[in-house]
Motif scaffolding. Structure first.
Motif, PDB file in Angstrom:
ATOM      1  N   LEU A   1      -1.853  -0.191  15.518  1.00  0.00           N
ATOM      2  CA  LEU A   1      -2.440  -0.910  14.373  1.00  0.00           C
ATOM      3  C   LEU A   1      -3.428  -0.074  13.573  1.00  0.00           C
ATOM      4  CD1 LEU A   1      -2.929  -4.492  15.844  1.00  0.00           C
ATOM      5  CD2 LEU A   1      -1.389  -3.829  14.004  1.00  0.00           C
ATOM      6  N   VAL A   2      -4.153   0.827  14.231  1.00  0.00           N
ATOM      7  CA  VAL A   2      -5.136   1.598  13.450  1.00  0.00           C
ATOM      8  C   VAL A   2      -4.891   3.099  13.489  1.00  0.00           C
ATOM      9  CG1 VAL A   2      -6.921  -0.157  13.594  1.00  0.00           C
ATOM     10  CG2 VAL A   2      -6.866   1.659  15.316  1.00  0.00           C
ATOM     11  N   GLY A   3      -3.900   3.557  14.275  1.00  0.00           N
ATOM     12  CA  GLY A   3      -3.508   4.959  14.217  1.00  0.00           C
ATOM     13  C   GLY A   3      -2.447   5.080  13.140  1.00  0.00           C
ATOM     14  N   ILE A   4      -1.206   4.987  13.540  1.00  0.00           N
ATOM     15  CA  ILE A   4      -0.097   5.100  12.576  1.00  0.00           C
ATOM     16  C   ILE A   4      -0.132   3.975  11.537  1.00  0.00           C
ATOM     17  CG2 ILE A   4       1.507   3.887  14.135  1.00  0.00           C
ATOM     18  CD1 ILE A   4       3.713   5.758  13.100  1.00  0.00           C
ATOM     19  N   GLY A   5      -0.681   2.833  11.911  1.00  0.00           N
ATOM     20  CA  GLY A   5      -0.704   1.693  10.982  1.00  0.00           C
ATOM     21  C   GLY A   5      -2.033   1.498  10.271  1.00  0.00           C
ATOM     22  N   GLY A   6      -2.920   2.491  10.342  1.00  0.00           N
ATOM     23  CA  GLY A   6      -4.279   2.307   9.813  1.00  0.00           C
ATOM     24  C   GLY A   6      -4.331   1.905   8.348  1.00  0.00           C
ATOM     25  N   ASN A   7      -3.469   2.509   7.561  1.00  0.00           N
ATOM     26  CA  ASN A   7      -3.487   2.173   6.130  1.00  0.00           C
ATOM     27  C   ASN A   7      -3.116   0.711   5.909  1.00  0.00           C
ATOM     28  OD1 ASN A   7      -3.813   2.923   3.419  1.00  0.00           O
ATOM     29  ND2 ASN A   7      -1.606   3.170   3.161  1.00  0.00           N
ATOM     30  N   HIS A   8      -2.133   0.230   6.669  1.00  0.00           N
ATOM     31  CA  HIS A   8      -1.734  -1.177   6.532  1.00  0.00           C
ATOM     32  C   HIS A   8      -2.865  -2.096   6.984  1.00  0.00           C
ATOM     33  CE1 HIS A   8       1.980   0.825   5.993  1.00  0.00           C
ATOM     34  NE2 HIS A   8       2.198   1.051   7.267  1.00  0.00           N
TER      35      HIS A   8
ATOM     36  N   HIS B   1       6.894   1.279  14.652  1.00  0.00           N
ATOM     37  CA  HIS B   1       5.564   1.748  15.030  1.00  0.00           C
ATOM     38  C   HIS B   1       4.605   1.717  13.839  1.00  0.00           C
ATOM     39  CE1 HIS B   1       2.655   3.432  17.551  1.00  0.00           C
ATOM     40  NE2 HIS B   1       2.923   4.712  17.437  1.00  0.00           N
ATOM     41  N   GLY B   2       3.592   0.890  13.961  1.00  0.00           N
ATOM     42  CA  GLY B   2       2.573   0.813  12.917  1.00  0.00           C
ATOM     43  C   GLY B   2       2.832  -0.226  11.848  1.00  0.00           C
ATOM     44  N   ARG B   3       4.040  -0.794  11.827  1.00  0.00           N
ATOM     45  CA  ARG B   3       4.420  -1.645  10.674  1.00  0.00           C
ATOM     46  C   ARG B   3       4.359  -3.133  10.988  1.00  0.00           C
ATOM     47  NH1 ARG B   3       3.210   3.021   9.157  1.00  0.00           N
ATOM     48  NH2 ARG B   3       4.744   4.575   9.732  1.00  0.00           N
ATOM     49  N   ALA B   4       3.746  -3.510  12.086  1.00  0.00           N
ATOM     50  CA  ALA B   4       3.683  -4.938  12.397  1.00  0.00           C
ATOM     51  C   ALA B   4       2.971  -5.707  11.276  1.00  0.00           C
ATOM     52  CB  ALA B   4       2.964  -5.152  13.725  1.00  0.00           C
ATOM     53  N   LEU B   5       1.887  -5.137  10.754  1.00  0.00           N
ATOM     54  CA  LEU B   5       1.136  -5.872   9.719  1.00  0.00           C
ATOM     55  C   LEU B   5       1.925  -6.061   8.428  1.00  0.00           C
ATOM     56  CD1 LEU B   5      -2.474  -4.549  10.325  1.00  0.00           C
ATOM     57  CD2 LEU B   5      -1.728  -6.929  10.486  1.00  0.00           C
ATOM     58  N   PRO B   6       2.539  -5.024   7.856  1.00  0.00           N
ATOM     59  CA  PRO B   6       3.343  -5.304   6.660  1.00  0.00           C
ATOM     60  C   PRO B   6       4.548  -6.205   6.933  1.00  0.00           C
ATOM     61  CG  PRO B   6       3.457  -2.969   7.253  1.00  0.00           C
ATOM     62  CD  PRO B   6       2.367  -3.582   8.077  1.00  0.00           C
ATOM     63  N   PHE B   7       5.163  -6.062   8.097  1.00  0.00           N
ATOM     64  CA  PHE B   7       6.278  -6.951   8.451  1.00  0.00           C
ATOM     65  C   PHE B   7       5.761  -8.396   8.476  1.00  0.00           C
ATOM     66  CE2 PHE B   7       9.221  -9.256  11.086  1.00  0.00           C
ATOM     67  CZ  PHE B   7      10.442  -8.599  10.997  1.00  0.00           C
TER      68      PHE B   7
ATOM     69  N   GLU C   1       0.808  -1.215   0.000  1.00  0.00           N
ATOM     70  CA  GLU C   1       0.000   0.000   0.000  1.00  0.00           C
ATOM     71  C   GLU C   1       0.844   1.269   0.000  1.00  0.00           C
ATOM     72  OE1 GLU C   1      -0.344  -2.578   1.952  1.00  0.00           O
ATOM     73  OE2 GLU C   1      -0.027  -2.081   4.054  1.00  0.00           O
ATOM     74  N   ASP C   2       2.090   1.166   0.363  1.00  0.00           N
ATOM     75  CA  ASP C   2       3.002   2.317   0.315  1.00  0.00           C
ATOM     76  C   ASP C   2       4.427   1.808   0.547  1.00  0.00           C
ATOM     77  OD1 ASP C   2       3.311   1.975   3.114  1.00  0.00           O
ATOM     78  OD2 ASP C   2       1.722   3.405   3.550  1.00  0.00           O
ATOM     79  N   GLU C   3       5.364   2.745   0.580  1.00  0.00           N
ATOM     80  CA  GLU C   3       6.765   2.340   0.712  1.00  0.00           C
ATOM     81  C   GLU C   3       7.133   1.991   2.150  1.00  0.00           C
ATOM     82  OE1 GLU C   3       5.737   4.968  -1.062  1.00  0.00           O
ATOM     83  OE2 GLU C   3       6.687   4.930  -3.041  1.00  0.00           O
ATOM     84  N   LEU C   4       6.386   2.527   3.107  1.00  0.00           N
ATOM     85  CA  LEU C   4       6.612   2.118   4.500  1.00  0.00           C
ATOM     86  C   LEU C   4       6.375   0.625   4.600  1.00  0.00           C
ATOM     87  CD1 LEU C   4       4.347   4.905   5.983  1.00  0.00           C
ATOM     88  CD2 LEU C   4       6.807   4.831   6.303  1.00  0.00           C
ATOM     89  N   ALA C   5       5.238   0.209   4.037  1.00  0.00           N
ATOM     90  CA  ALA C   5       4.847  -1.196   4.083  1.00  0.00           C
ATOM     91  C   ALA C   5       5.797  -2.056   3.258  1.00  0.00           C
ATOM     92  CB  ALA C   5       3.415  -1.348   3.580  1.00  0.00           C
TER      93      ALA C   5
END
Lengths: 385, 300, 197
Positions: free
Chosen positions: B111-118, B83-89, A63-67
């Motif tokens: 998960l839904v603040g900084i990571g909401g998009n993921h 922070h926020g990247r547990a799901l993409p990791f 979804e983006d480069e962070l991900a």
């Protein structure tokens, strides 16, 4: 070990630098790529997305480069060779998890096909302004390795080297292309698979009881265990001990960061790579990299034809910087001329290392075009007089 | 001296029932007394043991924050990420080695603040992850700042006059983004939560369990809600279980009814199912899937 | 002629400008032992009415990858001619789609027109217009041996369309042979005779 023939498209091809980089990754054994589309890098992942399903590889458009960067670090912990691909704006977003990869000592490759910046800048046009960002972009002290190809052939060859260095030193390796090399189509010769050396993941042979994910066993680089093999290890982006457990004190932090930095600085002699010519009688040395190095050679030829004793040093690996060689040269030459498509980044390094022994003449262009060789010649002439 | 020896012996004899799954050498943990996170760890550990899955193939991924520390206390392959990247990791981990059971345990801010998009994209892809979100309505680790889950009127350190923003209803967010399993419990519902986690372990796709947890140190203090025990009493009095409730009706207002239950349980193809089926259709014999044990390259 | 030839190919997006450039570059670099560097336009420009690809072909390594002034200008759209026509060298060669481009005569330059769209239509597929143009280019410039070009066409077009594309190539080549008594001066002599298979 030798490359897996499935990933190696042996033969002579007419490819652009982006596609050649993708082929290099597949030849190197990369089998997981996460990315987000961004000009001028997208052709790399388009090539991989087409070929991966036939190689046992997985490509996911995140979804983006962070991900993308986070996924690449995650997948690397399964033992898979991983890569992400981007350009300046995406590279900025990746910095967070490049830091994580550095801290967790995760082997992976980050390709940045540089365009003109800052911000959205010049999406379809060349830049070399991310040199310092590649080195210092994430917070805190760490070291990276960064390679700079000057042609599609090198985009292939050096991508393999990038993967190998990532395995040896367990860190994110930056592959700093530029738009011109990425979008330039030339002949690329891909050798037979058994002529390509690839570094395997260095898995521990210890038992789970003996193993600690950051034990260094007298060296500087820990052994690797992958998720799912029964080691039940822990790793974290926090400062940690050899068990991978968080330790919040200055002593452990200092030792950890010094090791992260030391594993590159102490091995700089074996990592640094450059090409040079005409140094024997040189009074001026042109230092360049990437596409600018090709254009600069025209200027060097022109200056020599005018009788100027000019040498040429092309950086293949830009980080770590070849401090030793520049320092030696600074003692014997009058000046360095540093053309680059930014307002002076490698020039700062040359100046720092030369430490006043030789004068540094930057030749800058902010981006959008390669240098006019005449502009470089002009500065060589000035530097020599 | 004698007393100390005795106490050591006693602790050896009385091992915590979940000790085999915990990194006991790291205990005591960082969480405050009567924090809800420990309860979730216990429920997860119990569910894992009951499930009979091969624990060597279980990975736990956390982000940053109080709940982000969960991965560090479980004796499993554990990843404490950014922070926020547990799901993409975790997405990378799962796709890199598809045989793994990958669990993400982290907090609401993460998960839904900084990571909401993921979060919405992981749910949309129905990627095979078990996600346990510990919702304490506030940023705890950093000192009680407003979260995307803070109920309106509730005070936080960055909303000192009370929160005026509209919070997320997480089961609704997960369900409308495509999660195949959605449940909500509180830290009081220990048996139901454990059972729900165990059920979700055996399911596939993006499985989401929200656990409402007390934060006595910050959320309760800033809002004058009393102790951890008061929080349990509050859950007891106001939580209602309505399985299959419409996820549009699960908003949480300040100190009002909390609807719990299992709201979504529909198996649909996961990211890997869709990918395998599609490439098999399109490429036939030319398709080479990533092997379950991963596409790694190493000398045998 | 000099050891370096610069070419610009232009047309509107969808005409296959980049593929035409790719084929010429590939023929030179892979099948005729030369150095050939191609650069293509990107972004909105690539989809517009003056999409462009440039090639620098040389006997030695190409150090400067961009064009200074083209020796050969291949043009398949009026807008492309408007945009880039004036940069052609004084003694350069213009190769154009004669139904779409109406060039003004410049003294010292040579101009060769081909109804490549109509010729492609006669094969039943307008889409191979660019390959007809590549064939015509091959005939009028004699920059690259025919067989090197054929090999590049074969290797560059989608699988299953090789025969159609080679037919289109031959159509353009044949038109050049019929209509052009003398190949373009300045770039006529093949730089290298050797053709690797």
């Amino acid at each position: 070990m030798k490359a897996d023939p499935a990933g190696v498209l042996t033969g002579s091809h007419y490819l652009d630098g982006d596609v050649a980089c993708g082929e290099g990754a597949m030849a190197a054994g990369c089998r997981f790529v996460a990315g987000y589309p961004i000009t001028p890098s997208t052709e790399v992942v388009e090539r991989i997305a087409r070929r991966f399903p036939t190689l046992g590889g997985t490509f996911i458009q995140m979804e983006d480069e962070l991900a993308s960067m986070a996924a690449v670090v995650g997948a690397a912990w399964t033992g898979t060779k991983t890569m992400t691909v981007t350009s300046g704006p995406g590279f900025s977003l990746m910095m967070e998890n490049i830091g994580l990869a550095a801290m967790m000592e995760t082997p992976c490759v980050v390709v940045n096909v540089q365009r003109g910046g800052p911000s959205t800048g010049l999406p379809t046009m060349v830049g070399q302004g991310d040199v310092m960002q590649a080195r210092w972009g994430s917070h805190g002290d760490y070291e990276v390795i960064a390679l700079c190809p000057q042609s599609p052939q090198e985009a292939f060859d050096l991508t393999i080297d990038a993967f190998n260095l990532a395995e040896i030193y367990r860190l994110p390796v930056m592959f700093l292309m530029d738009e011109c090399v990425g979008h330039m189509t030339e002949k690329v010769v891909i050798p037979e698979a058994d002529a390509i050396e690839v570094e395997p993941r260095r898995l521990t042979d210890k038992s789970p009881e003996e193993f600690g994910p950051y034990q260094i066993n007298g060296g500087q680089i820990p052994e690797f265990a992958r998720a799912g093999d029964g080691y039940r290890f822990h790793t974290t982006g926090l400062t940690h001990d050899e068990r991978g457990y968080p330790v919040m004190n200055a002593e452990c932090h200092d030792a950890s960061v010094r090791r992260l930095v030391g594993k590159i600085r102490d091995n700089a002699d074996s990592i640094v790579r450059f090409e040079e010519e005409g140094m024997d009688d040189a009074e001026v040395v042109v230092v360049s990299f990437g596409i600018t190095a090709r254009v600069a050679r025209l200027a060097v030829e022109e200056a020599r034809s005018r009788g100027i004793r000019v040498g040429f040093l092309r950086l293949v690996v830009i980080w770590p910087f070849p401090e030793k060689r520049i320092r030696e040269l600074a003692g014997s030459v009058a000046a360095f001329v540093v053309p680059e498509i930014n307002l002076g980044q490698i020039a700062l390094e040359v100046e720092r290392v030369a430490a006043g022994q030789a004068v540094t003449w930057p030749v800058n262009h902010a981006g959008g075009a390669v240098h006019d060789p005449d502009a470089i010649t002009e500065i060589i002439v000035k530097a020599a007089s | 001296m004698t007393v100390a020896t005795k106490s050591t012996t006693a602790s050896q004899e009385l091992e915590h029932p979940s000790a085999p799954l915990l990194r006991m050498e790291r205990i005591p943990h960082v969480w405050c007394p009567s924090c809800g996170i420990g309860t979730v760890v216990k429920c997860y550990a119990t569910a894992l043991e009951r499930s009979g899955v091969d624990l060597d193939k279980v990975s736990v991924v956390s982000g940053i924050g109080c709940s982000g520390r969960v991965a560090g206390y479980l004796k499993l392959d554990g990843f404490h990420t950014t922070h926020g990247r547990a799901l993409p990791f975790a997405t990378g981990l799962k796709l890199g080695r598809p045989e793994l059971l990958v669990t993400v345990i982290s907090g609401d801010g993460d998960l839904v603040g900084i990571g909401g998009n993921h979060f919405i994209h992981a749910a949309r892809r129905n990627i095979d992850l078990l996600v346990i979100l510990i919702n304490n309505f506030i940023y705890g680790m950093t000192g009680g700042q407003n979260a995307p889950t803070t109920p309106q009127q509730a005070r936080s350190s960055t909303m000192p006059y009370g929160n005026f923003e509209t919070p997320f209803s997480l089961p609704h967010l997960a369900a409308s983004s495509g999660a195949s399993y959605v449940a909500r419990w509180t830290c009081l519902h220990i048996r139901r939560l454990t059972w729900s986690i165990e059920e979700a372990i055996h399911k596939r796709g993006f499985r989401f369990i929200e656990v409402i947890a007390p934060c006595p140190t910050l959320y309760a203090r800033l809002n004058k809600l009393g102790t951890g025990l008061d929080a349990m009493r509050f859950y007891h009095d106001t939580a209602v279980i309505r399985n299959d409730a419409d996820t549009r009706e699960l908003d949480i207002s300040f100190q009002s009814e909390i609807t719990c239950g299992k709201f979504v349980d529909e198996e649909r193809p996961t990211f890997l199912d869709l990918m395998h089926n599609h490439y098999s259709d399109q490429l036939g014999d030319r398709y080479v899937p990533t092997p379950p044990e991963g596409g790694m390259l190493h000398e045998q | 002629m000099s050891s370096k030839v610069e070419i610009r190919i232009t047309g509107f997006g969808g005409q296959g400008v980049v593929l035409a450039g790719h084929i010429i570059g590939c023929a030179c670099a892979i099948h005729a032992g030369r150095h050939a560097t191609m650069i293509q336009s990107f972004g909105p420009e690539a989809r517009g009415s003056a999409c462009s690809a440039t090639l620098v072909i040389s006997e030695s390594e190409v150090l400067y990858p961009y064009l200074r002034r083209p020796d050969i200008f291949v043009v398949m759209s009026g807008e492309g001619y408007e945009k880039y026509g004036q940069e052609l060298k004084k003694d350069g060669t213009l190769v154009f789609e004669q139904d779409l481009v109406h060039p003004t005569t410049v003294e010292g330059q040579r101009a060769f027109g081909v109804p490549s769209t109509r010729l492609a239509e006669s094969l039943g597929k307008t889409i191979v217009q660019n390959i007809v143009m590549v064939g015509f280019f091959t005939g009028v410039t004699q920059l690259v041996p025919d067989e090197a070009m054929r090999a590049a066409v074969r290797g560059s077009v989608p699988a299953g369309t090789e025969d159609l594309n080679l037919e289109a190539f031959d159509k353009g080549l044949e038109y050049a042979r019929k209509s052009v008594s003398q190949p373009a001066v300045g770039v006529a002599r093949p730089i290298l005779e050797e053709v690797s298979p």
